[in-house]
Design a protein around this motif. Structure first.
Motif, PDB file in Angstrom:
ATOM      1  N   SER A  42      -4.591   6.746   0.149  1.00  0.00           N
ATOM      2  CA  SER A  42      -3.713   5.607  -0.125  1.00  0.00           C
ATOM      3  C   SER A  42      -4.238   4.841  -1.331  1.00  0.00           C
ATOM      4  O   SER A  42      -5.390   4.997  -1.741  1.00  0.00           O
ATOM      5  CB  SER A  42      -3.634   4.675   1.090  1.00  0.00           C
ATOM      6  OG  SER A  42      -4.915   4.116   1.374  1.00  0.00           O
ATOM      7  N   ARG A  62       0.893   5.370   0.571  1.00  0.00           N
ATOM      8  CA  ARG A  62       0.118   6.418   1.235  1.00  0.00           C
ATOM      9  C   ARG A  62       0.688   7.786   0.906  1.00  0.00           C
ATOM     10  O   ARG A  62       1.872   7.922   0.588  1.00  0.00           O
ATOM     11  CB  ARG A  62       0.113   6.195   2.748  1.00  0.00           C
ATOM     12  CG  ARG A  62      -0.565   4.891   3.169  1.00  0.00           C
ATOM     13  CD  ARG A  62      -0.413   4.614   4.653  1.00  0.00           C
ATOM     14  NE  ARG A  62      -1.130   3.386   5.028  1.00  0.00           N
ATOM     15  CZ  ARG A  62      -0.623   2.170   4.891  1.00  0.00           C
ATOM     16  NH1 ARG A  62       0.598   2.005   4.400  1.00  0.00           N
ATOM     17  NH2 ARG A  62      -1.335   1.111   5.250  1.00  0.00           N
ATOM     18  N   THR A  64       0.853  -1.192   0.000  1.00  0.00           N
ATOM     19  CA  THR A  64       0.000   0.000   0.000  1.00  0.00           C
ATOM     20  C   THR A  64       0.887   1.239   0.000  1.00  0.00           C
ATOM     21  O   THR A  64       1.855   1.316   0.762  1.00  0.00           O
ATOM     22  CB  THR A  64      -0.904   0.020   1.248  1.00  0.00           C
ATOM     23  OG1 THR A  64      -1.755  -1.137   1.231  1.00  0.00           O
ATOM     24  CG2 THR A  64      -1.768   1.278   1.271  1.00  0.00           C
ATOM     25  N   ASP A  70       4.353   9.300   1.606  1.00  0.00           N
ATOM     26  CA  ASP A  70       5.367   8.244   1.613  1.00  0.00           C
ATOM     27  C   ASP A  70       6.541   8.653   0.720  1.00  0.00           C
ATOM     28  O   ASP A  70       6.351   9.248  -0.348  1.00  0.00           O
ATOM     29  CB  ASP A  70       4.790   6.931   1.065  1.00  0.00           C
ATOM     30  CG  ASP A  70       3.990   6.166   2.104  1.00  0.00           C
ATOM     31  OD1 ASP A  70       3.957   6.609   3.265  1.00  0.00           O
ATOM     32  OD2 ASP A  70       3.390   5.137   1.738  1.00  0.00           O
TER      33      ASP A  70
END
Length: 696
Positions: free
Chosen positions: A328, A285, A283, A288
């Motif tokens: 996300s 987000r 995942t 990030d």
């Protein structure tokens, strides 16, 4: 929730965009079905697409059906935009190949199906336009079996062909002819089923046949065929059921290491770069820090094996047809990531090693039984462009703006392959065809305000070395002005093998940064050989190296005049490589297309002399119904003229299919291509340019 990344592919005008609209309508995403002719469809959002009524750029929409989130990717059908299809293939779980019930199997249909089968992408076939005059079912099925794949399973029968009320009735377990035919097709790929089919006198249970049909479809062994009409909706419900039942939707690992593939780049309203990423694992987000890297095997993302890192500033995902902002994006979804300024098409994201290895691991445990493994992002599925043209701004003052605009277009389509000749002050681009040229011209005018014209389109040739050549430049020995020693050997390699870089020097004898600089520069230099064309199918071996270690004067800072830098190796490599290449010698090859020509028997005699003048080499003809079928080879440079002359020669009844097949050595004087300002053949001029660049 399970996800399925689904591609809609077809020959131009077969109705794939209309089918996309119908699927969205059936899923409740849109209230009214858009029209390609009116320019009101969801996926053809570009003004140019709406004006022309064709798909130019791939587009993504999403809908949910039977608990499966389908990310549907509508792709161009015109062969000039095959690069868009190329990139989409890297992220598909399955595909629907659309065929017109009127025109049947067409040139691009065959190209697409060959590629889908080679990549083992699970594929359903939808025969569209059964409500149109001239629609056929049996004839199309025969053509599909003969020219696309014999492993097809008709899933029902069409009725009322050619009328507005045309429809599709699916087969069921009580249709004995269907179950018998299904068992026969499936048994060809399963020994246990074959034994049960042959040894047991009773029919196989329908539930087992249906389960095996799903398993073999997901393994791309068989291809179910549906009939219908995207305009009226006939057969679309049955196709939707087949998508969810037979294609490999799966639950991805959202908690695993981040891995994904960038398959599309576009610019936002403020000029920001937006990366379309198919998430394979993990995942991502907002905020990030996301590492990314590009394929070192020469894929579109670059041949340097490098990459970078960027901070994700915003994320959008596709939900019920539209892209919506989210915090996300998880595995299985397609996300639009902002903030990755240096990212390119073909890059893999994440720090999980090879993103494709992650995909394989996920698919190995796929509860649906899918054996599909994603294709490495740098792998080429279709032939590269074989044409190029010089782009000329109508107003000389627009040269800078033109280069900047084309650079942005290259971000979206790397195969345009921008090439600048600073000596002649010319910019060239690679093309698949004339329609693509018209689209580039309109895009430059509409989106960037730059009016351009084009020079005559020419063919892109390639060079191959014919022998072995070797050269060396030694540090401190005239006429080498650089703090570097480089020895290179060039040798021919088998056709199709590409460029391979090898080392004969001892591991550790040269810093990794310098070794990387040499390899990158070797690949860049080979983009233009002795005659100006790209050099392919060769092995370049580093035979000798040397450098001046980092030094400084007493009580002083680092002095690059005493120490080797990457610039020394980047500047010297082209001189050594071109000297070795001149010693080896190269031969120029031109692209050849294979063609398939259907024409009435009464015009066969008049077409043959035209083919001869175009340097086509036809094989012995065969009969195809009431027509002649002629196959053979023709230079790519002559295909466009044959397409233009064919309607007149055959009274509009001739049908031509052609596709790149191979390169053939040019007979006579080899055609030369204008070289750029990076030309290392003229040693003196090259060194002067290097000195000016360093001094500046």
């Amino acid at each position: 929730m399970r996800t399925l990344n689904l591609g809609i592919l077809a020959h131009v005008d077969a109705g794939k965009t209309s089918l996309t609209e119908r699927l969205l309508h059936a899923a409740g995403v849109i209230d009214e079905i858009g029209s390609v002719d009116d320019g009101s469809t969801q996926t053809d959002s570009l003004a140019l697409e709406r004006r022309r009524g064709i798909t130019i750029k791939s587009a993504v929409v999403s809908f949910v059906v039977d608990g499966v989130t389908v990310n549907l990717i509508d792709t161009p059908g015109h062969p000039d935009f095959i690069a868009e299809v190329e990139r989409v293939l890297n992220v598909l779980d399955g595909a629907v190949l659309v065929i017109s019930a009127v025109e049947g199997v067409q040139a691009q249909t065959r190209v697409l199906m060959r590629t889908l089968r080679r990549l083992r992408i699970p594929t359903l076939i939808f025969v569209n336009k059964i409500d149109r005059g001239g629609a056929h079912d049996d004839r199309v099925l025969r053509a599909v079996s003969e020219r696309l794949s014999p492993a097809i399973v008709p899933m029902g029968v069409a009725y009322g062909l050619g009328a507005r009320g045309a429809g599709f009735t699916p087969y069921g377990e009580n249709d004995s002819a269907f179950t018998a035919g299904l068992a026969e097709v499936l048994a060809d790929h399963d020994d246990a089923l074959m034994a049960a089919y042959l040894d047991d006198g009773t029919p196989l249970p329908y539930r087992r046949l249906r389960s095996e049909l799903a398993a073999q479809t997901r393994r791309a062994l068989v291809h179910p065929v549906y009939f219908g009409s995207a305009i009226t909706g006939a057969g679309v419900d049955e196709l939707t059921g087949g998508i969810t039942e037979l294609l490999p939707a799966s639950q991805r690992d959202t908690e695993g290491p981040v891995a994904g593939t960038v398959f599309k780049i576009e610019r936002g309203p403020a000029g920001e770069k937006i990366a379309y990423v198919r998430m394979v694992s993990g995942t991502v987000r907002t905020r990030d820090k996301l590492p990314f890297r590009r394929d070192g095997a020469g894929g579109e993302g670059g041949a340097d094996g490098s990459g970078g890192e960027g901070k994700v500033t915003a994320i959008s995902v596709f939900d019920q047809g539209a892209a919506v902002s989210r915090g996300s994006v998880e595995a299985g979804r397609i996300g639009l990531l902002r903030g990755l300024g240096d990212i390119r098409i073909g890059d893999t994201i994440g720090d999980a090693g090879d993103a494709m290895d992650a995909t394989a691991a996920v698919d190995a445990g796929d509860p649906t039984g899918s054996a599909q493994t994603q294709v490495p992002s740098g792998q080429r599925h279709f032939a590269p462009p074989t044409l190029e043209t010089v782009v000329v701004p109508c107003h000389p003052a627009d040269k800078g703006a033109l280069h900047e605009a084309l650079a942005q277009l290259v971000e979206q389509d790397p195969l345009i392959n921008l090439r600048q000749d600073a000596i002649r002050q010319e910019i060239s681009v690679s093309l698949y065809g004339e329609v693509q040229k018209e689209v580039i011209q309109a895009t430059l005018a509409d989106d960037f305000g730059v009016d351009v014209t084009f020079r005559e389109t020419t063919t892109i040739c390639v060079e191959r070395p014919v022998g072995s050549g070797e050269a060396v430049e030694i540090m401190g020995k005239d006429p080498n002005p650089f703090l570097a020693t480089i020895g290179l050997r060039v040798e021919p390699a088998p056709p199709g093998s590409g460029v391979e870089f090898r080392r004969e020097i001892e591991l550790g004898s040269l810093p990794l940064a310098f070794l990387k600089a040499i390899e990158e520069t070797v690949r860049q230099t080979l983009l233009q050989g002795i005659h100006g064309w790209q050099v392919i199918d060769c092995v370049v071996t580093l035979t000798r190296s040397g450098y001046a270690p980092r030094q400084s004067h007493a009580h002083a800072v680092f002095d690059k005049s005493m120490s080797s830098t990457g610039a020394d190796f980047r500047s010297l490599t082209p001189l050594v490589l071109m000297s070795a290449l001149k010693q080896a010698g190269t031969v120029v090859y031109e692209p050849m297309h294979r063609f398939r020509l259907e024409l009435p028997t009464d015009v066969y005699g008049s077409v043959l002399p035209v083919l001869a003048r175009l340097r086509a080499v036809p094989r012995t003809p065969s009969t195809y119904g009431s027509s002649y079928l002629l196959e053979g080879e023709i230079p790519a440079a002559q295909v466009h003229e044959l397409e233009q002359r064919l309607p007149t020669l055959t009274s509009g009844e001739g049908v031509l299919e052609s596709a790149f097949d191979h390169y053939q050595q040019v007979t006579g004087p080899p055609p030369s291509r204008a070289r750029t300002d990076h030309d290392p053949l003229n040693r003196k001029e090259y060194l002067l340019r290097v000195v000016r660049r360093v001094a500046g």
